[in-house]
Design an enzyme around this catalytic site. Sequence first.
Site: not given
Length: 272
Positions: A122, A216
């Site tokens: 990610d 995030s």
Amino acid sequence: MERGLVLLLAVTTASGCGVPTYPPDTGRVVNGDEARPYSWPWQSLLFITQVSLESFFPTCGGTLIAPNWVLTAAHCITFHTYRVVLAEHDMNEEEGPEQSIMVEKMFIHPKWNDNCVSCGNDIALLRLERSAVVNDKVQLACLPQHGAALTHNQPCYVTGWGRLSSGGPQAATLQQALLPVVGHSVCSRSDWWGSSAKTTMVCAGGESQSACHGDSGGPLNCRGRDGRWYVEGVTSFVDGRGCNTPQKPTVFTRVASFIPWIINWDFFLKIQ
């Protein structure tokens, strides 16, 4: 590639990475608090841009690792137009030193699977249309050495404008929280994250100490023995039951595992 890695790390170190002009206040943070303005000068805010509507929506954080490159999470990137804002503190105020730069190109890790965040990888790189002006409020974070490991309970800090609690309001000002590292041998236990915790990830915090939705892509900041701050993690995911679920610390992409991929874009040539 290895020669490029040495060059990159040498250049970023020589440029004064990881040494804020306004040092962060690391003595008072327990469950999270407003950061000292511009004390995390590599922190960036990623906006989805709708030019036709002249509207901008904050979506994720990021880390400035070279004047025209930002590191963020792959799950933050969709088929939109983005801009990055640096030297941001209060999202509701135009404070003066902000730098707003459009994203020219996005590079998502080729092994990223957007249907499986716990599968890892990610991580993404954003190339900016122009280089940021590095000054006392906009500076670079240091990258760790390839394969560098963090120790259990090592103090690190997550920063961002995410929600102040699960389901709570989003922060208007940049927040920071102390997140001690949870070693892989602990985080990968069956009653913790189990097999979802990969060696290419870093676990940190837990219970009252956590990142939350909206953080995030932002950095896990850890101070090295040399006194510099390194971006050791990219905020990836928390437990679906809530940001502060016991034995479910925040999971970050471990930057040290992806240094060869990062330098493959040869951005170090642009900062010499």
